[in-house]
Design an enzyme around this catalytic site. Sequence first.
Site, short mmCIF file in Angstrom:
data_model
loop_
_atom_site.label_atom_id
_atom_site.label_comp_id
_atom_site.label_asym_id
_atom_site.label_seq_id
_atom_site.Cartn_x
_atom_site.Cartn_y
_atom_site.Cartn_z
N THR A 4 0.84 -1.21 0.00
CA THR A 4 0.00 0.00 0.00
C THR A 4 0.87 1.25 0.00
O THR A 4 0.52 2.27 -0.59
CB THR A 4 -0.90 0.02 1.27
OG1 THR A 4 -1.52 -1.25 1.42
CG2 THR A 4 -1.98 1.08 1.17
N SER A 31 6.76 3.94 8.11
CA SER A 31 5.63 4.69 8.66
C SER A 31 5.41 4.41 10.14
O SER A 31 6.27 4.67 10.96
CB SER A 31 4.38 4.38 7.84
OG SER A 31 3.34 5.24 8.22
N HIS A 32 4.27 3.82 10.48
CA HIS A 32 3.90 3.63 11.88
C HIS A 32 4.40 2.30 12.45
O HIS A 32 4.13 2.00 13.60
CB HIS A 32 2.38 3.70 12.00
CG HIS A 32 1.71 2.84 10.97
ND1 HIS A 32 1.63 3.21 9.65
CD2 HIS A 32 1.16 1.63 11.06
CE1 HIS A 32 1.03 2.26 8.97
NE2 HIS A 32 0.74 1.27 9.79
N ASP A 71 2.68 10.13 13.32
CA ASP A 71 3.30 8.80 13.26
C ASP A 71 4.78 8.87 12.90
O ASP A 71 5.37 9.96 12.86
CB ASP A 71 2.55 7.91 12.26
CG ASP A 71 2.80 8.32 10.83
OD1 ASP A 71 3.03 9.53 10.60
OD2 ASP A 71 2.78 7.46 9.93
N ASP A 74 6.65 8.75 10.22
CA ASP A 74 7.14 9.62 9.15
C ASP A 74 6.32 10.89 8.99
O ASP A 74 6.48 11.62 8.01
CB ASP A 74 7.19 8.85 7.82
CG ASP A 74 5.83 8.33 7.41
OD1 ASP A 74 5.01 8.04 8.29
OD2 ASP A 74 5.57 8.23 6.19
N ASP A 124 3.08 11.63 8.44
CA ASP A 124 1.92 11.88 7.57
C ASP A 124 0.59 11.61 8.25
O ASP A 124 -0.45 12.08 7.81
CB ASP A 124 2.04 11.13 6.23
CG ASP A 124 2.28 9.65 6.39
OD1 ASP A 124 2.37 9.16 7.53
OD2 ASP A 124 2.39 8.96 5.34
N ARG A 125 0.59 10.83 9.35
CA ARG A 125 -0.68 10.56 10.05
C ARG A 125 -0.90 11.55 11.18
O ARG A 125 0.04 12.17 11.66
CB ARG A 125 -0.66 9.16 10.67
CG ARG A 125 -0.64 8.07 9.65
CD ARG A 125 -0.81 6.72 10.31
NE ARG A 125 -0.94 5.70 9.27
CZ ARG A 125 -1.44 4.49 9.44
NH1 ARG A 125 -1.82 4.12 10.64
NH2 ARG A 125 -1.53 3.65 8.44
N SER A 165 -7.60 5.81 8.44
CA SER A 165 -6.39 5.36 9.12
C SER A 165 -5.56 6.55 9.61
O SER A 165 -4.34 6.54 9.49
CB SER A 165 -5.57 4.49 8.18
OG SER A 165 -5.37 5.17 6.96
N LYS A 176 -0.44 12.76 2.62
CA LYS A 176 -1.17 13.21 3.80
C LYS A 176 -0.19 13.93 4.71
O LYS A 176 1.02 13.72 4.61
CB LYS A 176 -1.88 12.06 4.48
CG LYS A 176 -1.00 10.92 4.89
CD LYS A 176 -1.85 9.70 5.25
CE LYS A 176 -0.97 8.54 5.67
NZ LYS A 176 -1.34 7.28 5.03
C1 G1P Z 1 -2.73 1.32 5.91
C2 G1P Z 1 -4.00 2.13 5.95
C3 G1P Z 1 -4.11 2.98 4.71
C4 G1P Z 1 -2.87 3.87 4.57
C5 G1P Z 1 -1.62 3.00 4.64
C6 G1P Z 1 -0.36 3.84 4.67
O1 G1P Z 1 -2.74 0.46 4.80
O2 G1P Z 1 -5.13 1.30 6.09
O3 G1P Z 1 -5.27 3.78 4.77
O4 G1P Z 1 -2.89 4.57 3.37
O5 G1P Z 1 -1.64 2.19 5.81
O6 G1P Z 1 -0.32 4.71 5.77
P1 G1P Z 1 -3.16 -1.11 4.89
O7 G1P Z 1 -2.26 -1.74 5.90
O8 G1P Z 1 -4.59 -1.12 5.37
O9 G1P Z 1 -3.01 -1.64 3.50
ZN ZN Z 2 3.08 7.32 7.89
#
Ligand code: G1P
Ligand code: ZN
Length: 549
Positions: free
Chosen positions: A23, A118-119, A283, A285, A287-288, A371, A382
């Site tokens: 993703t 990311s997170h 988070d 990086d 963006d959240r 998310s 974001k």
């Molecule tokens: C998750 C979130 C999605 C977001 C992505 C990156 O992806 O659900 O909305 O864009 O992290 O931050 P997922 O693990 O569901 O594929």
């Molecule tokens: Zn992130």
Amino acid sequence: MNTDTAVVRVVPTTPFNDQRPGTSGLRKAVSRFQQKNYLENFIQSIFDSQSSRLPHTLVLGGDGRYYNREAIQIILRMAAANGFRHVKVGRGGILSTPATSCVIRKYKADCGIILSASHNPGGPQGDFGVKFNIDNGGPAPEKVTEAIFERSCTIESYKIVEAAPIDLDCLGQSQLGNMVVEIIDSVADHASLLESLFDFDQINTLLSSGGFRICFDALAAVTGPYAHAILEKRLGAPAGSVRQGTPLEDFGGGHPDPNLVYAHELVKIMYGDNGPDFGAASDGDGDRNMILGHGFFVTPSDSLAVMTANHRLIPAYRQGIAGVARSMPTSLAADMVARKLGLDCYETPTGWKFFGNLMDAGMATLCGEESFGTGANHIREKDGLWSVLFWLNILAARKQPVEKIVREHWHSYGRNYYSRHDYEDVEAERAHAVIASVKSRLPDLPGMKFGKNEVASADDFSYTDPVDGSTAGNQGIRICFTDAARIVLRLSGTGTHGATIRIYLEHFEQDSSKQDRDTQDALAHLIDIAHNLTNIVPLTGRTKPTVIT
Ligand code: G1P
Ligand code: ZN
């Protein structure tokens, strides 16, 4: 190092079979990235997939997690060997995801590489990741990530120059072969872009008045320096308003995900007696974001809706916005606002990359995901701090508490009770069996009744981009009920251990006298239906979700 002494080495390698970006980029355990040639193969695959155009300028940085600095040195030497002329690197290797997007756009760079998972937790036992962004500043679209993956399956060699490490901590330019490496201030460009969008004077008056207190938790991840510079130095919030503001390689052992579970220290502060008026977290990086009032949590879906409803309070959006877009699992709260205000509203698959075309074409201004992601067309990612400033600007203009603003919003537009239940680290086969079992029932569901709830429609979401006509199938199962409730089911594309099943639940309540219920109680009937429909308990052996947000 000057031009003549940079020797390009062509190093033989063999493909890895697991370099398909998910993703949001390629995410793996640190130990996987540290395997010989693993990072190099993926970076060379990125560069090769761009070879139809002469690469010139690259923006490079990361969230400061373990392995960030080593990876930056490798990528710099590979960029020099692959013909880049100029690389802008955030000082100390630090650039948040939104700041990278901002820098790519501002300096018209060809692309960017963001080193982040990311997170996901960091440190030697944690995760690492590589995200590739294109010249609009946004995440590479699927056709690009597929090309990178295909290249990674056949790669036979990569190119790298021999050179001493670059000093990442000193602002200014140096030469690496034919390439200029420029160490830039990580914060300045993004901060001045944000300043151009919001009413900083109005926010400053609010934050320096002494009567209004905030707490921003950077979770020991990348947003610390940005929050210190913007919230405390520029906007007058007292020192100490930013907590955990120094980026650490392992995020202090925490999980840098801004939600009620992982940002629990902030939650405790915000729900305590005499807690601050406004709280937020971001988070790994940057963006959240999570938004809190005193003793009150704003769901990300509601946050997008409140922003949309209040956009005229913000200088950048005072003249109106083009439209709003949300990812499919995000609640319909923004749709309710768009309908009343006569705005276009788009539903896209999960992942920020799907908003890029809508923003480039001037069709959507505000975008959001359930998310904990909200952002706008000032960049193509974001943006955690943008979201915090948007809220502070609303609060400064309306002079009301967060909770009152949200309750009034529900009163006007209805409340979309919303929750996501995650079942993490499920054996992949079992997870696929859950999805397959629901899919096989989809044709029979419309018209079927579960207690008082009747299914209006049920499908596997597929998306046709209205700008370039590209399609994306298998984007998650949608079960919509006649009373505007929804159950959505999909598999995560970002996990690194087993499979994660996400169940999204939504119940719409127009009646103000019923808008004060506990969320899980209000959704209890839908949780039952979801269990019944998915057979998740018998198929996975799990009796309850791992994380509820
Ligand atoms: C998750 C979130 C999605 C977001 C992505 C990156 O992806 O659900 O909305 O864009 O992290 O931050 P997922 O693990 O569901 O594929
Ligand atoms: Zn992130």
